[in-house]
Motif scaffolding. Structure first.
Motif, short mmCIF file in Angstrom:
data_model
loop_
_atom_site.label_atom_id
_atom_site.label_comp_id
_atom_site.label_asym_id
_atom_site.label_seq_id
_atom_site.Cartn_x
_atom_site.Cartn_y
_atom_site.Cartn_z
N ALA A 40 2.16 2.41 -3.26
CA ALA A 40 1.15 3.04 -4.11
C ALA A 40 0.64 4.34 -3.52
N THR A 41 1.27 4.82 -2.43
CA THR A 41 0.78 6.00 -1.73
C THR A 41 1.70 7.20 -1.97
N LEU A 91 0.83 -1.20 0.00
CA LEU A 91 0.00 0.00 0.00
C LEU A 91 0.87 1.26 0.00
N ILE A 142 -7.43 -1.16 -0.39
CA ILE A 142 -6.98 -0.28 0.69
C ILE A 142 -7.73 -0.53 1.99
N LEU A 190 -3.19 8.44 -3.24
CA LEU A 190 -2.47 7.35 -3.91
C LEU A 190 -1.86 7.83 -5.22
N PHE A 224 -5.63 1.56 -5.61
CA PHE A 224 -5.32 0.40 -4.78
C PHE A 224 -6.65 -0.14 -4.24
#
Length: 530
Positions: free
Chosen positions: A131-132, A128, A154, A147, A151
């Motif tokens: 992708a943040t 996560l 999440i 993001l 995702f």
């Protein structure tokens, strides 16, 4: 005069009026006395994936979201959220009135720091975080996660109950390095950890947190979702390593429940009317793990030959006996039997005809050169010891040069982390278990990683497994996730990073006057005295 007649007379009324009120009072609620599966040595659920620590964390901490019995997320500490049209900006609002056990309010700053610390260590959390773009506070009750790419999982990530749960703790603790275990337990969950009553190796005590604010919605409690209402004043963990002693204490009424019942006691307990057996909802999977760094198991053809003759029924019978087959599963693939990601893809590799002669010939053709196979046998861990004995016998039939090294479980756990060669104190084959909650999907499934020396012990390399795992995180819906997991299972049977030996359902025992025990995990806030 019989008893019934006496109760109806004026004399009986006069006698009753002379009795103290306490004679008619209900028994005072008391703590639930529990024998956990192991001693609690580490308290920080971010620092370790140990199941005993995760069970502890469920009492002390809460999470933004919780998973229900079908493993779908629902708001927990969160009041709710909004999502931008491009699925990149998630704005989460906290419920009003949330407090930590030290009396301080739960703020968005605490949540942001906790998510960042969790994201440093948890497998799904790290994915996560990759992708943040940013996590920031808007005000004391609002945070925003932005993001860099969608995702879809999440909320599942923030609501996972095991591996490293995304426990929310005060900012001052969450800012401590994630590679150092936190020792001060200040959560916002339904129970408080009483540090002054913790005796390592003996007792752990939790007290109901009167400041806890359960959700006020119409949803009934369902696993980690819905209102968490503690019906008992506290929970006491009594550390009793010897199974016979624990069962004797249960029979005598000195304790109320035992988390893990040894198979030897199942028949006796089934006959006891004042004891109930609870089959835990998700089984653990026993596995044979290869060392991929050294011969002979750096050769995939040899690993495939062994896969072709593994008989899960033999392993499960050796580990569990044949008396209670309802507590084990001998048709077990990569994911937990019965979970959404479970699949029959490629299962013929495990359930087809077993041909020792053909496997032995395949091993010879693959170039086996009589290399010594160091097999770690944890003699004090009954199920893994049984697996080691079955494997040693199988390897001898296949013509492998087997060196069975008897060790205790603690030594096996330490030694399996060594990347030294078998000739220099390393190993070739080890045994372990994958807990059910951590193998629902690829997110927490340690044995699936194929990233070489950065993988879990055994250090397999499989670019395809890594690719499929990344695809699963980006899958837009459940059906796509299932399809990818079927491909993952087929790839496991091609690369053979490990071999599943079958699944075992843990059995817990409780005194019969207790009800509403959560079968997926010992959460205790659903528990009631009948």
């Amino acid at each position: 005069m019989n008893r019934r007649s006496f109760l109806l007379t004026p004399l009986a009324l006069a006698v009753a009026q002379t009795l103290p009120v306490s004679a008619f009072a209900q028994p005072k609620p008391r703590n639930f006395r529990w024998v956990p599966q192991a001693d609690l040595t580490l308290l920080d659920p971010i620092f370790t994936t140990a199941q005993i620590t995760q069970n502890h964390a469920q009492l002390v901490f809460d999470t933004l979201y919780g998973l229900d019995e079908k493993f779908q997320p629902h708001p927990q500490m969160a009041e709710g959220h909004t999502v931008s049209d491009d699925k990149l900006v998630w704005t989460i609002t906290l419920r009003d009135g949330l407090k930590f056990h030290d009396g301080s309010p739960v703020r968005a700053a605490d949540v942001v720091a906790s998510i960042k610390r969790w994201g440093d260590r948890d497998l799904m959390g790290r994915t996560l975080m990759k992708a943040t773009k940013s996590i920031e506070t808007i005000d004391d009750r609002t945070l925003r996660i932005t993001l860099s790419e969608p995702f879809p999982l999440i909320l599942h990530a923030l609501g996972r109950q095991t591996t490293n749960m995304a426990a929310i703790m005060p900012e001052r603790l969450a800012r401590l390095p994630s590679n150092q275990a936190i020792k001060e337990m200040v959560g916002s969950g339904p129970f408080r950890f009483l540090a002054d009553k913790w005796i390592s190796g003996s007792k752990v005590v939790y007290e109901r947190f009167e400041g806890y604010v359960p959700r006020k919605d119409t949803m009934a409690p369902s696993f980690g979702a819905g209102p968490k209402i503690a019906h008992i004043p506290g929970v006491e963990w009594n550390i009793i390593p010897d199974s016979a002693t624990a069962i004797a204490a249960l029979q005598a009424g000195e304790i109320d429940g035992v988390e893990r019942v040894n198979n030897d006691f199942l028949g006796m307990l089934k006959e006891m009317p004042d004891v109930q057996l609870v089959k835990i909802g998700l089984p653990g999977i026993n596995i044979l793990r290869f060392n991929h760094l050294y011969p002979p198991f750096n050769n995939v053809e040899i690993r495939r030959a062994i896969l072709s003759v593994v008989n899960q029924t033999e392993y499960m019978t050796a580990a569990n006996g044949s008396s209670f087959p309802e507590y084990w599963n001998d048709h077990c693939g990569v994911f937990v039997p019965g979970c959404p990601m479970d699949s029959k893809a490629g299962m013929e590799k495990l359930t087809g005809k077993r041909d020792i002669a053909a496997a032995k010939a395949a091993i010879g053709k693959a170039g086996y050169n009589n290399e010594r196979v160091v097999l770690l046998d944890p003699v004090d861990f009954p199920s893994h010891h049984a697996s080691a004995l079955v494997t040693a016998d199988l390897f001898k039939k296949l013509g492998l040069n087997v060196d069975v090294q008897s060790v205790d479980w603690g030594t096996a756990v330490q030694r399996r982390n060594s990347q030294a060669s078998p000739e220099e104190g390393g190993w070739s084959v080890a045994f372990t278990g994958l807990s059910g909650m951590n193998n629902l999907d690829p997110a927490g499934h340690l044995a699936l990683r194929g990233n070489g020396k950065n993988a879990w012990f055994g250090w397999p390399q499989s670019a395809r497994l890594e690719e499929l795992r990344d695809q699963w995180f980006k899958a837009p819906d459940l059906e796509t996730q299932k399809k990818i997991c079927a491909e993952i299972q087929e790839q496991v049977f091609i690369d053979v990073p490990y071999i599943p030996l079958g699944a075992t359902y843990q059995v817990s025992a409780l005194r019969s006057q207790w009800k509403d025990f959560e079968p997926l995990m010992p959460l205790f806030y659903t528990l009631r005295h009948a």
